[in-house]
Design a protein around this motif. Structure first.
Motif, PDB file in Angstrom:
ATOM      1  N   LYS A  76       0.843  -1.188   0.000  1.00 11.05           N
ATOM      2  CA  LYS A  76       0.000   0.000   0.000  1.00 11.05           C
ATOM      3  C   LYS A  76       0.877   1.235   0.000  1.00 11.05           C
ATOM      4  O   LYS A  76       1.807   1.336   0.805  1.00 11.05           O
ATOM      5  CB  LYS A  76      -0.924   0.003   1.218  1.00 11.05           C
ATOM      6  N   THR A  77       0.637   2.162  -0.931  1.00 11.83           N
ATOM      7  CA  THR A  77       1.372   3.418  -0.918  1.00 11.83           C
ATOM      8  C   THR A  77       0.438   4.567  -0.566  1.00 11.83           C
ATOM      9  O   THR A  77      -0.736   4.565  -0.931  1.00 11.83           O
ATOM     10  CB  THR A  77       2.039   3.713  -2.274  1.00 11.83           C
ATOM     11  N   GLY A  78       1.013   5.539   0.148  1.00 10.85           N
ATOM     12  CA  GLY A  78       0.292   6.753   0.498  1.00 10.85           C
ATOM     13  C   GLY A  78       1.064   7.963   0.013  1.00 10.85           C
ATOM     14  O   GLY A  78       1.306   8.117  -1.176  1.00 10.85           O
ATOM     15  N   MET A  79       1.496   8.808   0.928  1.00  6.60           N
ATOM     16  CA  MET A  79       2.180  10.048   0.570  1.00  6.60           C
ATOM     17  C   MET A  79       3.555   9.772  -0.047  1.00  6.60           C
ATOM     18  O   MET A  79       4.472   9.289   0.610  1.00  6.60           O
ATOM     19  CB  MET A  79       2.341  10.921   1.816  1.00  6.60           C
ATOM     20  N   LEU A  80       3.673  10.077  -1.330  1.00  6.96           N
ATOM     21  CA  LEU A  80       4.943   9.994  -2.066  1.00  6.96           C
ATOM     22  C   LEU A  80       5.150  11.376  -2.665  1.00  6.96           C
ATOM     23  O   LEU A  80       4.645  11.674  -3.734  1.00  6.96           O
ATOM     24  CB  LEU A  80       4.861   8.927  -3.161  1.00  6.96           C
ATOM     25  N   HIS A  81       5.871  12.240  -1.967  1.00  3.90           N
ATOM     26  CA  HIS A  81       5.758  13.678  -2.167  1.00  3.90           C
ATOM     27  C   HIS A  81       6.516  14.245  -3.355  1.00  3.90           C
ATOM     28  O   HIS A  81       6.320  15.401  -3.712  1.00  3.90           O
ATOM     29  CB  HIS A  81       6.217  14.399  -0.896  1.00  3.90           C
ATOM     30  N   SER A  82       7.376  13.465  -4.000  1.00  5.57           N
ATOM     31  CA  SER A  82       8.177  14.016  -5.100  1.00  5.57           C
ATOM     32  C   SER A  82       8.367  12.982  -6.202  1.00  5.57           C
ATOM     33  O   SER A  82       8.175  11.779  -5.995  1.00  5.57           O
ATOM     34  CB  SER A  82       9.547  14.461  -4.586  1.00  5.57           C
ATOM     35  N   ALA A  83       8.777  13.467  -7.382  1.00  5.91           N
ATOM     36  CA  ALA A  83       9.032  12.565  -8.501  1.00  5.91           C
ATOM     37  C   ALA A  83      10.148  11.575  -8.163  1.00  5.91           C
ATOM     38  O   ALA A  83      10.078  10.396  -8.530  1.00  5.91           O
ATOM     39  CB  ALA A  83       9.389  13.370  -9.744  1.00  5.91           C
ATOM     40  N   ARG A  99       2.924 -10.294  -8.580  1.00  2.00           N
ATOM     41  CA  ARG A  99       2.406 -11.347  -7.693  1.00  2.00           C
ATOM     42  C   ARG A  99       1.894 -10.818  -6.357  1.00  2.00           C
ATOM     43  O   ARG A  99       1.243 -11.558  -5.618  1.00  2.00           O
ATOM     44  CB  ARG A  99       3.471 -12.414  -7.452  1.00  2.00           C
ATOM     45  N   ILE A 100       2.196  -9.550  -6.038  1.00  2.00           N
ATOM     46  CA  ILE A 100       1.704  -8.957  -4.798  1.00  2.00           C
ATOM     47  C   ILE A 100       0.860  -7.741  -5.163  1.00  2.00           C
ATOM     48  O   ILE A 100       1.360  -6.811  -5.797  1.00  2.00           O
ATOM     49  CB  ILE A 100       2.866  -8.522  -3.867  1.00  2.00           C
ATOM     50  N   PRO A 101      -0.429  -7.706  -4.789  1.00  2.00           N
ATOM     51  CA  PRO A 101      -1.282  -6.577  -5.172  1.00  2.00           C
ATOM     52  C   PRO A 101      -0.863  -5.284  -4.479  1.00  2.00           C
ATOM     53  O   PRO A 101      -0.556  -5.271  -3.286  1.00  2.00           O
ATOM     54  CB  PRO A 101      -2.681  -7.020  -4.729  1.00  2.00           C
ATOM     55  N   LEU A 102      -0.868  -4.206  -5.258  1.00  3.89           N
ATOM     56  CA  LEU A 102      -0.536  -2.871  -4.748  1.00  3.89           C
ATOM     57  C   LEU A 102      -1.784  -2.014  -4.712  1.00  3.89           C
ATOM     58  O   LEU A 102      -2.446  -1.827  -5.739  1.00  3.89           O
ATOM     59  CB  LEU A 102       0.523  -2.212  -5.642  1.00  3.89           C
ATOM     60  N   VAL A 103      -2.116  -1.493  -3.543  1.00  6.09           N
ATOM     61  CA  VAL A 103      -3.172  -0.500  -3.394  1.00  6.09           C
ATOM     62  C   VAL A 103      -2.504   0.869  -3.427  1.00  6.09           C
ATOM     63  O   VAL A 103      -1.719   1.201  -2.540  1.00  6.09           O
ATOM     64  CB  VAL A 103      -3.959  -0.693  -2.085  1.00  6.09           C
ATOM     65  N   LEU A 104      -2.797   1.629  -4.457  1.00  3.92           N
ATOM     66  CA  LEU A 104      -2.159   2.931  -4.674  1.00  3.92           C
ATOM     67  C   LEU A 104      -3.129   4.047  -4.299  1.00  3.92           C
ATOM     68  O   LEU A 104      -4.102   4.297  -4.999  1.00  3.92           O
ATOM     69  CB  LEU A 104      -1.729   3.060  -6.137  1.00  3.92           C
ATOM     70  N   ILE A 135      -5.191  -1.795  -7.334  1.00  4.78           N
ATOM     71  CA  ILE A 135      -6.331  -0.899  -7.133  1.00  4.78           C
ATOM     72  C   ILE A 135      -5.800   0.516  -6.903  1.00  4.78           C
ATOM     73  O   ILE A 135      -4.970   0.742  -6.017  1.00  4.78           O
ATOM     74  CB  ILE A 135      -7.205  -1.298  -5.925  1.00  4.78           C
ATOM     75  N   LEU A 136      -6.294   1.458  -7.677  1.00  5.67           N
ATOM     76  CA  LEU A 136      -6.036   2.880  -7.492  1.00  5.67           C
ATOM     77  C   LEU A 136      -7.219   3.461  -6.745  1.00  5.67           C
ATOM     78  O   LEU A 136      -8.369   3.206  -7.113  1.00  5.67           O
ATOM     79  CB  LEU A 136      -5.883   3.554  -8.859  1.00  5.67           C
ATOM     80  N   THR A 137      -6.973   4.273  -5.684  1.00  7.28           N
ATOM     81  CA  THR A 137      -8.074   4.735  -4.827  1.00  7.28           C
ATOM     82  C   THR A 137      -8.124   6.269  -4.721  1.00  7.28           C
ATOM     83  O   THR A 137      -7.957   6.831  -3.639  1.00  7.28           O
ATOM     84  CB  THR A 137      -7.961   4.137  -3.405  1.00  7.28           C
ATOM     85  N   PRO A 138      -8.383   6.983  -5.804  1.00 12.41           N
ATOM     86  CA  PRO A 138      -8.434   8.445  -5.729  1.00 12.41           C
ATOM     87  C   PRO A 138      -9.759   8.956  -5.179  1.00 12.41           C
ATOM     88  O   PRO A 138     -10.812   8.312  -5.330  1.00 12.41           O
ATOM     89  CB  PRO A 138      -8.283   8.862  -7.202  1.00 12.41           C
ATOM     90  N   ASN A 139      -9.720  10.133  -4.527  1.00 12.32           N
ATOM     91  CA  ASN A 139     -10.960  10.843  -4.247  1.00 12.32           C
ATOM     92  C   ASN A 139     -11.300  11.674  -5.487  1.00 12.32           C
ATOM     93  O   ASN A 139     -10.574  11.640  -6.482  1.00 12.32           O
ATOM     94  CB  ASN A 139     -10.854  11.677  -2.971  1.00 12.32           C
ATOM     95  N   VAL A 140     -12.385  12.434  -5.427  1.00 15.11           N
ATOM     96  CA  VAL A 140     -12.832  13.167  -6.612  1.00 15.11           C
ATOM     97  C   VAL A 140     -11.799  14.194  -7.090  1.00 15.11           C
ATOM     98  O   VAL A 140     -11.455  14.229  -8.282  1.00 15.11           O
ATOM     99  CB  VAL A 140     -14.208  13.810  -6.375  1.00 15.11           C
ATOM    100  N   PRO A 141     -11.249  15.062  -6.217  1.00 14.35           N
ATOM    101  CA  PRO A 141     -10.237  16.014  -6.705  1.00 14.35           C
ATOM    102  C   PRO A 141      -9.013  15.336  -7.308  1.00 14.35           C
ATOM    103  O   PRO A 141      -8.469  15.793  -8.321  1.00 14.35           O
ATOM    104  CB  PRO A 141      -9.868  16.819  -5.451  1.00 14.35           C
ATOM    105  N   GLU A 142      -8.579  14.237  -6.709  1.00 16.39           N
ATOM    106  CA  GLU A 142      -7.427  13.514  -7.247  1.00 16.39           C
ATOM    107  C   GLU A 142      -7.760  12.888  -8.598  1.00 16.39           C
ATOM    108  O   GLU A 142      -6.946  12.920  -9.534  1.00 16.39           O
ATOM    109  CB  GLU A 142      -6.986  12.439  -6.250  1.00 16.39           C
ATOM    110  N   ALA A 143      -8.959  12.331  -8.712  1.00 17.38           N
ATOM    111  CA  ALA A 143      -9.372  11.725  -9.981  1.00 17.38           C
ATOM    112  C   ALA A 143      -9.468  12.769 -11.081  1.00 17.38           C
ATOM    113  O   ALA A 143      -9.135  12.490 -12.243  1.00 17.38           O
ATOM    114  CB  ALA A 143     -10.711  11.006  -9.805  1.00 17.38           C
ATOM    115  N   GLU A 144      -9.918  13.975 -10.739  1.00 12.90           N
ATOM    116  CA  GLU A 144      -9.988  15.041 -11.736  1.00 12.90           C
ATOM    117  C   GLU A 144      -8.593  15.401 -12.241  1.00 12.90           C
ATOM    118  O   GLU A 144      -8.385  15.608 -13.446  1.00 12.90           O
ATOM    119  CB  GLU A 144     -10.684  16.266 -11.154  1.00 12.90           C
ATOM    120  N   LYS A 145      -7.615  15.468 -11.314  1.00 17.98           N
ATOM    121  CA  LYS A 145      -6.246  15.797 -11.717  1.00 17.98           C
ATOM    122  C   LYS A 145      -5.622  14.699 -12.566  1.00 17.98           C
ATOM    123  O   LYS A 145      -4.889  14.966 -13.518  1.00 17.98           O
ATOM    124  CB  LYS A 145      -5.388  16.064 -10.476  1.00 17.98           C
ATOM    125  N   LEU A 146      -5.902  13.461 -12.216  1.00 16.19           N
ATOM    126  CA  LEU A 146      -5.290  12.342 -12.931  1.00 16.19           C
ATOM    127  C   LEU A 146      -5.960  12.068 -14.279  1.00 16.19           C
ATOM    128  O   LEU A 146      -5.307  11.620 -15.216  1.00 16.19           O
ATOM    129  CB  LEU A 146      -5.346  11.075 -12.065  1.00 16.19           C
TER     130      LEU A 146
END
Length: 268
Positions: A76-83, A99-104, A135-146
């Motif tokens: 599971k990844t959360g805050m990844l603040h830079s490129a 082989r290991i699921p990543l929740v982003l 699985i990618l889990t954006p909220n609405v503002p994040e989904a709009e940006k992506l």
């Protein structure tokens, strides 16, 4: 205790979000949480007062030693603040995500409005991590940006989730908490179709860390062998109950009751 989850995210000194919320969530759902910390934040219920990034090579070292020894059943990844951090994490996880699921969880902005992702890093996130996500889990503002799409309805959410699916993740859970109204819907898009989860909105200002909590709960479910749909359903139920009994600490938007499940797991 079943299901090992390696969480790669930032620390919230206030305890409501970030690594702290992630560990509480996975533990409350009877999983095992390991961590790779990407940044330290000076944070409370009133906002983010400072961010100190961890050197990318040390983040890589944390990931590497955990996976080489303890291993993981979900990531599971959360805050990844830079490129630089995003590219480092992607390089370390690339050999494992088949082989290991990543929740982003594409953490971009804190609940208080503080930016948690450099604007120029959005392209790096899309290029390097979205294709690795189960699985990618954006909220609405994040989904709009992506996605570049405007989201104003559940139908818009479905269109955006399907567009994001084309960017590489195996599934997209677009969360509707930012939408107006008393009904709240989350949209799960997979190549097989769309599933909409709807509930009435819970009236509370204590919503700090809900995104971190939901994503970690999903990761725990996947680590324990659940299907995506079942993991999302249990994670939503866990979060809804946690929102109903917040501890109420602090002067602003506080965290949720991560420990509400603890008594339910006692064996007499």
């Amino acid at each position: 205790m079943t299901g090992r989850v390696l969480i790669i995210a930032g620390s919230d000194s206030g305890g409501g979000a970030g690594i702290q919320a992630d560990i509480k969530t996975v533990t409350a759902l009877k999983g095992y949480a390991a961590t790779a910390i990407t940044a330290l934040t000076a944070q409370n219920t009133l906002g983010v007062h400072g961010v100190f990034g961890v050197d990318p090579e040390f983040i890589a070292s944390q990931i590497r030693v955990v996976l080489e020894d303890i291993g993981a059943d979900a990531l599971k990844t959360g805050m990844l603040h830079s490129a630089a951090v995003i590219e480092t994490v992607a390089a370390e996880l690339g050999a494992y995500t088949e082989r290991i699921p990543l929740v982003l969880d594409p953490v971009m902005v804190a609940q208080s409005g503080a930016s948690l992702l450099d604007p120029e890093a959005v392209g790096s996130l899309k290029e390097h991590l979205l294709p690795l996500a189960d699985i990618l889990t954006p909220n609405v503002p994040e989904a709009e940006k992506l996605s570049g799409l405007e989201i104003r309805s559940v139908e818009d959410m479905q269109a955006a989730a399907q567009q994001l699916l084309q960017q590489g993740p195996n599934a997209v859970l677009l969360k509707g908490g930012h939408m107006a109204g008393n009904s709240l819907s989350d949209v799960l898009a997979t190549p097989e179709g769309i599933e909409v989860f709807s509930d009435t909105r819970i009236d509370t200002e204590h919503t700090h860390g809900t995104g971190c909590t939901l994503a970690s709960a999903i990761a725990a479910g996947l680590a324990q062998g659940m299907t995506r749909s079942a993991a999302v359903r249990r994670a939503r139920a866990y979060l809804r109950r946690a929102l109903q009994s917040p501890p109420g600490h602090g002067q602003g938007a506080g965290g949720v009751d991560h420990s509400h499940t603890v008594g339910a797991f006692r064996e007499d």
